[in-house]
Design a protein around this motif. Structure first.
Motif, PDB file in Angstrom:
ATOM      1  N   UNK A 173       0.878  -1.171   0.000  1.00  0.00           N
ATOM      2  CA  UNK A 173       0.000   0.000   0.000  1.00  0.00           C
ATOM      3  C   UNK A 173       0.913   1.217   0.000  1.00  0.00           C
ATOM      4  N   UNK A 174       0.411   2.298  -0.536  1.00  0.00           N
ATOM      5  CA  UNK A 174       1.212   3.515  -0.609  1.00  0.00           C
ATOM      6  C   UNK A 174       0.376   4.698  -0.140  1.00  0.00           C
ATOM      7  N   UNK A 175       1.003   5.521   0.664  1.00  0.00           N
ATOM      8  CA  UNK A 175       0.423   6.789   1.078  1.00  0.00           C
ATOM      9  C   UNK A 175       1.173   7.880   0.329  1.00  0.00           C
ATOM     10  N   UNK A 176       0.474   8.928  -0.057  1.00  0.00           N
ATOM     11  CA  UNK A 176       1.121  10.035  -0.742  1.00  0.00           C
ATOM     12  C   UNK A 176       0.793  11.336  -0.022  1.00  0.00           C
ATOM     13  N   UNK A 177       1.729  12.269  -0.118  1.00  0.00           N
ATOM     14  CA  UNK A 177       1.523  13.632   0.379  1.00  0.00           C
ATOM     15  C   UNK A 177       1.165  14.468  -0.836  1.00  0.00           C
ATOM     16  N   UNK A 178      -0.083  14.892  -0.901  1.00  0.00           N
ATOM     17  CA  UNK A 178      -0.602  15.624  -2.048  1.00  0.00           C
ATOM     18  C   UNK A 178      -0.632  17.105  -1.714  1.00  0.00           C
ATOM     19  N   UNK A 179       0.139  17.901  -2.462  1.00  0.00           N
ATOM     20  CA  UNK A 179       0.190  19.336  -2.249  1.00  0.00           C
ATOM     21  C   UNK A 179      -0.806  20.110  -3.083  1.00  0.00           C
ATOM     22  N   UNK A 180      -1.679  19.414  -3.782  1.00  0.00           N
ATOM     23  CA  UNK A 180      -2.688  20.079  -4.594  1.00  0.00           C
ATOM     24  C   UNK A 180      -2.262  20.273  -6.037  1.00  0.00           C
ATOM     25  N   UNK A 181      -0.977  20.487  -6.255  1.00  0.00           N
ATOM     26  CA  UNK A 181      -0.460  20.654  -7.617  1.00  0.00           C
ATOM     27  C   UNK A 181       0.586  19.600  -7.926  1.00  0.00           C
ATOM     28  N   UNK A 182       0.587  18.549  -7.154  1.00  0.00           N
ATOM     29  CA  UNK A 182       1.536  17.469  -7.363  1.00  0.00           C
ATOM     30  C   UNK A 182       1.848  16.781  -6.060  1.00  0.00           C
ATOM     31  N   UNK A 183       2.471  15.628  -6.171  1.00  0.00           N
ATOM     32  CA  UNK A 183       2.833  14.852  -4.992  1.00  0.00           C
ATOM     33  C   UNK A 183       4.165  15.333  -4.436  1.00  0.00           C
ATOM     34  N   UNK A 184       4.226  15.431  -3.122  1.00  0.00           N
ATOM     35  CA  UNK A 184       5.414  15.943  -2.444  1.00  0.00           C
ATOM     36  C   UNK A 184       6.213  14.844  -1.768  1.00  0.00           C
ATOM     37  N   UNK A 185       5.611  13.671  -1.608  1.00  0.00           N
ATOM     38  CA  UNK A 185       6.296  12.581  -0.951  1.00  0.00           C
ATOM     39  C   UNK A 185       5.420  11.349  -0.908  1.00  0.00           C
ATOM     40  N   UNK A 186       5.990  10.264  -0.384  1.00  0.00           N
ATOM     41  CA  UNK A 186       5.231   9.005  -0.286  1.00  0.00           C
ATOM     42  C   UNK A 186       5.802   8.125   0.807  1.00  0.00           C
ATOM     43  N   UNK A 187       4.997   7.162   1.190  1.00  0.00           N
ATOM     44  CA  UNK A 187       5.418   6.085   2.086  1.00  0.00           C
ATOM     45  C   UNK A 187       4.840   4.796   1.522  1.00  0.00           C
ATOM     46  N   UNK A 188       5.664   3.770   1.424  1.00  0.00           N
ATOM     47  CA  UNK A 188       5.201   2.446   0.977  1.00  0.00           C
ATOM     48  C   UNK A 188       5.199   1.520   2.177  1.00  0.00           C
ATOM     49  N   UNK A 189       4.098   0.810   2.360  1.00  0.00           N
ATOM     50  CA  UNK A 189       3.915  -0.108   3.483  1.00  0.00           C
ATOM     51  C   UNK A 189       3.777  -1.543   2.979  1.00  0.00           C
ATOM     52  N   UNK A 190       4.396  -2.466   3.711  1.00  0.00           N
ATOM     53  CA  UNK A 190       4.354  -3.887   3.374  1.00  0.00           C
ATOM     54  C   UNK A 190       4.075  -4.662   4.659  1.00  0.00           C
ATOM     55  N   UNK A 191       3.116  -5.580   4.648  1.00  0.00           N
ATOM     56  CA  UNK A 191       2.808  -6.349   5.859  1.00  0.00           C
ATOM     57  C   UNK A 191       3.974  -7.236   6.303  1.00  0.00           C
ATOM     58  N   UNK A 192       4.065  -7.427   7.618  1.00  0.00           N
ATOM     59  CA  UNK A 192       5.044  -8.318   8.237  1.00  0.00           C
ATOM     60  C   UNK A 192       4.308  -9.267   9.177  1.00  0.00           C
ATOM     61  N   UNK A 193       4.972 -10.365   9.539  1.00  0.00           N
ATOM     62  CA  UNK A 193       4.369 -11.298  10.485  1.00  0.00           C
ATOM     63  C   UNK A 193       5.455 -11.973  11.295  1.00  0.00           C
ATOM     64  N   UNK A 194       5.265 -12.039  12.595  1.00  0.00           N
ATOM     65  CA  UNK A 194       6.167 -12.754  13.503  1.00  0.00           C
ATOM     66  C   UNK A 194       5.423 -14.006  13.966  1.00  0.00           C
ATOM     67  N   UNK A 195       5.642 -15.100  13.270  1.00  0.00           N
ATOM     68  CA  UNK A 195       4.893 -16.334  13.516  1.00  0.00           C
ATOM     69  C   UNK A 195       5.078 -16.851  14.934  1.00  0.00           C
ATOM     70  N   UNK A 196       6.291 -16.728  15.479  1.00  0.00           N
ATOM     71  CA  UNK A 196       6.548 -17.251  16.823  1.00  0.00           C
ATOM     72  C   UNK A 196       5.781 -16.469  17.894  1.00  0.00           C
ATOM     73  N   UNK A 197       5.338 -15.279  17.568  1.00  0.00           N
ATOM     74  CA  UNK A 197       4.588 -14.463  18.520  1.00  0.00           C
ATOM     75  C   UNK A 197       3.130 -14.256  18.096  1.00  0.00           C
ATOM     76  N   UNK A 198       2.805 -14.654  16.863  1.00  0.00           N
ATOM     77  CA  UNK A 198       1.462 -14.416  16.351  1.00  0.00           C
ATOM     78  C   UNK A 198       1.146 -12.933  16.242  1.00  0.00           C
ATOM     79  N   UNK A 199       2.155 -12.138  15.891  1.00  0.00           N
ATOM     80  CA  UNK A 199       1.986 -10.684  15.829  1.00  0.00           C
ATOM     81  C   UNK A 199       2.082 -10.176  14.399  1.00  0.00           C
TER      82      UNK A 199
END
Length: 162
Positions: free
Chosen positions: A62-88
């Motif tokens: 998934x990606x979040x963007x910082x929208x300045x109205x006249x273009x994008x100013x930045x972004x963050x990309x998110x990727x799921x993680x899993x710790x099976x030994x903790x179920x987290x």
């Protein structure tokens, strides 16, 4: 004040942090290339790969963007993680980028704040981010936002799948 003087102050830019849309793909791809170049790496991603990974039948990121109205100013990309030994569940802040000229304006802070919200809504217990060993500015930035440094141990192995 005379009638001739201009008393109107410039309005501050309004930036919204939102999920990326299909129409953002060209600018998002450009910024990914800028971040790669900043680190001395090539970027081989394309708009088509981003479309597949963000909006395809099995969204991978998934990606979040910082929208300045006249273009994008930045972004963050998110990727799921899993710790099976903790179920987290966790979320990796895979990339965070703010354009030159916009850094220091709080955009990175706002992207991370929204990333925390997205992770919580997905049922995650933690948000994780990494920074290159010598990238002390990034280290200070993340520590200022209450990320706790943790040592990386072991080796990561890769195998190409044909």
């Amino acid at each position: 004040m005379t009638e001739d003087s201009d008393t109107t102050l410039p309005r501050p830019m309004v930036v919204s942090i939102r999920h990326a849309r299909r129409e953002d793909l060209v600018e998002l791809n450009e910024m990914i290339g800028l971040l790669a170049a900043h680190h001395g790496d090539p970027s081989t991603t394309t708009v088509e790969k981003l479309r597949r990974d963000l909006f395809g039948p099995t969204p991978w990121i998934s990606a979040l963007v910082a929208d300045g109205g006249e273009g994008l100013l930045g972004y963050a990309i998110l990727v799921p993680l899993y710790r099976a030994d903790e179920g987290r569940r966790g979320m990796e802040l895979h990339q965070l980028f703010v354009r030159d000229g916009q850094r220091g304006n709080g955009i990175g802070h706002h992207l991370i704040s929204r990333a925390r919200d997205v992770a919580r809504q997905a049922g995650c217990d933690y948000l994780s981010v990494s920074a290159a060993t010598g990238n002390f500015a990034a280290h200070r930035f993340y520590e200022q936002l209450e990320f706790i440094p943790r040592p990386v141990t072991g080796m990561r192995f890769l195998q190409a799948l044909a």
